[in-house]
Design a protein around this motif. Structure first.
Motif, PDB file in Angstrom:
ATOM      1  N   VAL A 193      -8.194   1.470  -5.486  1.00 42.14           N
ATOM      2  CA  VAL A 193      -8.092   0.463  -6.956  1.00 42.14           C
ATOM      3  C   VAL A 193      -8.709   1.024  -8.192  1.00 42.14           C
ATOM      4  N   ARG A 204      -9.154   1.445 -12.475  1.00 44.15           N
ATOM      5  CA  ARG A 204      -8.929   0.721 -13.917  1.00 44.15           C
ATOM      6  C   ARG A 204      -8.692   1.867 -14.840  1.00 44.15           C
ATOM      7  N   LEU A 236      -6.465  -3.110 -13.986  1.00 36.88           N
ATOM      8  CA  LEU A 236      -6.787  -2.836 -12.831  1.00 36.88           C
ATOM      9  C   LEU A 236      -5.403  -2.545 -12.013  1.00 36.88           C
ATOM     10  N   SER A 262      -3.750  -0.757  -8.324  1.00 38.84           N
ATOM     11  CA  SER A 262      -3.809  -0.451  -6.667  1.00 38.84           C
ATOM     12  C   SER A 262      -2.731   0.724  -6.804  1.00 38.84           C
ATOM     13  N   LEU A 314     -13.458  -7.886  -8.709  1.00 40.10           N
ATOM     14  CA  LEU A 314     -13.604  -6.706  -8.015  1.00 40.10           C
ATOM     15  C   LEU A 314     -14.988  -6.458  -7.615  1.00 40.10           C
ATOM     16  N   GLN A 322     -17.606  -3.515  -6.010  1.00 39.54           N
ATOM     17  CA  GLN A 322     -17.755  -2.103  -5.814  1.00 39.54           C
ATOM     18  C   GLN A 322     -18.830  -1.906  -4.878  1.00 39.54           C
ATOM     19  N   PHE A 351     -13.858   0.598  -4.303  1.00 42.32           N
ATOM     20  CA  PHE A 351     -13.462  -0.374  -5.199  1.00 42.32           C
ATOM     21  C   PHE A 351     -12.794  -1.343  -4.133  1.00 42.32           C
ATOM     22  N   TRP A 376     -10.737  -5.166  -4.002  1.00 39.73           N
ATOM     23  CA  TRP A 376     -10.013  -6.209  -4.615  1.00 39.73           C
ATOM     24  C   TRP A 376      -9.891  -7.438  -3.887  1.00 39.73           C
ATOM     25  N   TYR A 398      -8.533 -11.505  -3.825  1.00 41.18           N
ATOM     26  CA  TYR A 398      -7.456 -12.163  -4.662  1.00 41.18           C
ATOM     27  C   TYR A 398      -6.755 -13.217  -3.881  1.00 41.18           C
TER      28      TYR A 398
END
Length: 228
Positions: free
Chosen positions: A86, A88, A141, A143, A172, A174, A203, A205, A207
């Motif tokens: 993941v 940025r 961001l 994937s 996100l 970390q 990282f 994620w 959701y």
């Protein structure tokens, strides 16, 4: 006043030969003697002094044949082909995006290594290059999967599968890359209604689980509705 007991540091005993045969994991600190056997070769995280193989970082001792190295517990992400990450977007360049993936160098996502919106697969034209910022811009961001490793250690990414692409809603998190194990799948749907992507680069994620998979968008839809 209560008495305070102080103990002076003592040298640790070197690891026995069974520790280097791939059995249980052994943790070492900088300066610990790994082995006094001169038949082993020095790998990353070690150095030789007075015919002793000594750890230079804190981590786990790993051995491949006669090569002994120490994998640091806290280190930057070192990419391997096939890893799920993941990242940025940090910069839009000519025919490529620069991506922050928690590694020493910025990763690269080539324009030729993505699916266009709609999941279309075709040769990218000059019009596509002019519209790069419409697909991904700074701060987005994504994937992706590691496609290859450059000679300087930088990672080349691709998002050619519909399960990769732009990330819209979520949080996100970390962590250290050493805490994420390489597995067959890094996409998980939890029974509580949330889904997670465990990036090998540390990282993660989190959701809301989508009610239906929208494969026609090619990974570039941005659902900005408020999540419960």
């Amino acid at each position: 006043m209560a008495a305070v007991t102080m103990r002076l540091p003592a040298a640790r005993a070197p690891l026995d030969s069974s520790a280097l045969r791939g059995g249980e994991k052994h943790l070492v600190a900088p300066g610990d003697t790994i082995t006094t056997d001169t038949g082993y070769m020095r790998g990353h995280g070690t150095y030789v002094e007075d015919d002793k193989l000594i750890a230079s970082v804190a981590g786990v001792v790993e051995r491949v044949n006669k090569l002994v190295c120490v994998r640091a517990l806290k280190a930057r992400y070192n990419g391997e082909i096939g890893d799920i990450v993941v990242g940025r977007i940090t910069e839009v360049q000519q025919k490529r995006w620069k991506v922050e993936t928690n590694s020493r160098l910025d990763s690269v996502l080539l324009l030729s290594s993505i699916n266009l919106p709609g999941g279309e697969l075709r040769r990218k034209s000059a019009e596509d290059e002019l519209a790069m910022r419409d697909y991904l811009q700074e701060g987005d961001l994504i994937s992706a999967e590691v496609q290859s490793i450059f000679s300087d250690g930088a990672v080349s990414l691709h998002t050619r599968s519909l399960k990769y692409g732009k990330l819209a809603q979520g949080v996100l998190v970390q962590v250290s890359p050493s805490l994420v194990k390489r597995q067959k799948t890094h996409f998980h749907d939890l029974p509580c209604g949330a889904s997670v992507i465990l990036g090998n680069n540390g990282f993660i994620w989190i959701y809301p689980t989508p009610e239906q998979k929208d494969d026609e968008a090619g990974g570039y839809t941005a659902n900005l509705e408020v999540s419960p």
